[in-house]
Design an enzyme around this catalytic site. Structure first.
Site, short mmCIF file in Angstrom:
data_model
loop_
_atom_site.label_atom_id
_atom_site.label_comp_id
_atom_site.label_asym_id
_atom_site.label_seq_id
_atom_site.Cartn_x
_atom_site.Cartn_y
_atom_site.Cartn_z
N THR A 112 1.18 -4.88 4.38
CA THR A 112 0.94 -5.26 5.78
C THR A 112 0.43 -6.69 5.97
OG1 THR A 112 -1.30 -4.31 5.71
CG2 THR A 112 0.49 -2.87 6.46
N ASP A 113 -0.23 -7.26 4.95
CA ASP A 113 -0.90 -8.55 5.16
C ASP A 113 0.05 -9.66 5.57
OD1 ASP A 113 -3.38 -7.48 4.68
OD2 ASP A 113 -3.54 -8.21 2.63
N ASP B 107 2.11 -7.65 -4.57
CA ASP B 107 1.19 -7.47 -3.46
C ASP B 107 1.62 -8.40 -2.35
OD1 ASP B 107 -1.38 -8.21 -1.86
OD2 ASP B 107 -1.97 -6.44 -3.00
N SER B 108 1.52 -7.96 -1.11
CA SER B 108 2.01 -8.80 -0.02
C SER B 108 1.22 -10.10 0.11
CB SER B 108 2.00 -8.05 1.31
OG SER B 108 0.70 -7.83 1.78
N THR C 231 0.81 -1.22 0.00
CA THR C 231 0.00 0.00 0.00
C THR C 231 0.84 1.27 0.00
OG1 THR C 231 -1.83 -1.11 1.13
CG2 THR C 231 -1.75 1.28 1.29
#
Length: 341
Positions: free
Chosen positions: A88-89, A56-57, A12
Site C-alpha cells: 500500500t505504501d 516491499d512496496s 502485506t
C-alpha cells in the site's frame, strides 16, 4: 469465459506465514487457491505470476514500473484483465505511473492489496482481491470490458489510479480520490459510474512505454524555508523537474531570493510544476499575488493533480527526451484523466 492474470509484486497481502510452523511460505496461485477457496467459484480462467523475488512496496521505483508495464504488455493479448497485488505504501505512485505508461489501455488493470496479510482472520485482502478480479472480468452487454484504465480498488471503492492517494496507515479505508469521484462502489452489487470511466480515443491502439527519467525533486514550501536549502536543491546535478508543494490555491512566500531561484531554474530548462498541499482543491496561481509571482517566474499549473500523479507524469514525459517547452505543454493537459483543466 474471461481470462484474468494476477501479478504479485510483493506487499502485506502476500505475507504468507504458516500458522502451524511459523515459516514464511511462497505466495503463488496454489497457496492463493488454498487460502482463498472462493476463487474456485469464479467462472474465469485465472493465471498467476509474480516478481522474483517479491519486493516491499517501499522499495518500488521506476525500474519496477517498467518491469510491471512489460509484464502487462507481453501478456496483453492473452488476457481480458489484470489484477496487480501491491503493497500500500507506494501503490498510488505505481497506479499513476502505469496510467501513463500503458497508453490507450483497452482493458482493466486493477491494483489492490491489503492492510492485513491474507492469512489473517480479519484480513481485508480477500474482499479486495475477489472484487478486483470481478471488476477485471466485468463486460458490458456487447462483450466489451467495462473498465479500460488503471484503477485502485480498496475497501469497496474503485478509484482512478492517478487520482488516488494513501490517507490511512492502519485503517482499512486506506485510499481516497479527493478530487475525482469513485468510479464504482461495491456493495451487494458493483455499481459503476459509467459517465466517469476513462475511455481511450476511438480506434486508438494500445501503446506501452518503458522510459522514465527520475531527475525530479519535490520541494515542499513551509514557514521558515531557508534560502540555502532551496539553493542546494537548485544546484543538484542533472535536475530536470521540480514539483512545488505550495499553500492553498498555489501560494508561496514573497521572498525575492525564492523567485530569483525559480526564474533561473526555468531559464535553464528545468520544468517547475505547482501543486497544492491540500487534500482537496486546485491550484489557481492568478487568484493571489503570492501565486501570481510563481506564474510570472515560469512555474506551470498542476491543477488538481496528486503528488503521485505529478511526479510520475514528469518522469514519464522527461523519460522521452522531450524539450522543456513540450513537457510543460503536456503537463498542462490531461493525458489519462489525471487532472481537471
Amino acid at each position: 469465459m474471461s481470462s484474468i492474470l494476477i501479478i504479485y509484486t510483493g506487499g502485506t497481502i502476500g505475507m504468507m506465514e504458516n500458522p502451524e510452523t511459523g515459516a514464511l511460505e511462497n505466495f503463488d496461485l496454489a497457496h492463493l487457491r488454498r487460502h482463498v477457496p472462493e476463487l474456485g467459484r469464479f467462472q474465469y480462467d485465472i493465471d498467476f505470476t509474480a516478481f522474483d523475488p517479491p519486493i516491499d512496496s517501499s522499495d518500488m521505483e521506476p525500474k519496477y514500473w517498467v518491469k510491471l508495464a512489460r509484464m502487462i504488455a507481453d501478456c496483453y493479448d492473452r488476457y481480458d484483465g489484470f489484477v496487480v497485488l501491491h503493497g500500500t505504501d507506494t501503490m498510488a505512485f505505481t497506479a499513476s505511473a502505469l496510467s501513463f505508461m500503458l497508453e490507450n489501455l483497452g482493458k482493466p488493470v486493477i491494483i489492490t492489496g491489503s492492510q492485513l496479510p491474507i492469512l489473517k482472520l480479519r484480513t481485508d485482502g480477500k474482499e479486495n482481491l475477489l472484487t478486483s478480479i470481478e471488476i477485471a472480468a466485468d463486460k458490458d452487454e456487447a462483450g466489451r470490458p467495462i473498465v479500460t484504465e488503471v484503477c485502485i480498488f480498496f475497501e469497496n471503492r474503485l478509484m482512478r489510479g492517478n487520482r488516488t492517494t494513501k490517507i490511512n496507515a492502519e485503517g482499512f479505508n486506506a485510499f481516497r480520490s479527493h478530487n475525482y469521484p469513485a468510479l464504482a462502489k461495491a456493495g451487494i452489487h458493483i455499481r459503476y459510474e459509467h459517465n466517469l470511466l476513462y475511455r481511450p480515443p476511438r480506434g486508438a491502439l494500445f501503446k506501452p512505454h518503458f522510459l522514465m527519467d527520475n531527475h525530479v525533486i519535490v520541494l515542499t514550501i513551509f514557514p521558515g524555508l531557508r534560502e540555502e536549502y532551496v539553493h542546494a536543491v537548485a544546484r543538484m546535478p542533472g535536475l530536470k523537474g521540480v514539483v512545488l508543494k505550495t499553500y492553498g490555491s498555489g501560494n508561496a512566500p514573497q521572498k525575492p531570493w525564492l523567485i530569483d531561484i525559480l526564474r533561473r531554474l526555468n531559464a535553464a530548462g528545468v520544468v517547475l510544476v505547482n501543486i497544492t498541499q491540500c487534500s482537496q482543491g486546485t491550484v489557481e496561481m492568478h487568484r493571489y499575488g503570492t501565486g501570481l509571482q510563481l506564474l510570472q517566474a515560469g512555474v506551470i499549473n498542476g491543477y488538481d493533480s496528486t503528488l503521485e500523479g505529478t511526479v510520475t507524469k514528469l518522469m514519464f514525459l522527461l523519460g522521452h527526451g522531450l524539450p522543456a517547452d513540450e513537457v510543460k505543454r503536456r503537463m498542462s493537459r490531461s493525458l489519462a484523466g489525471e487532472i481537471t483543466v
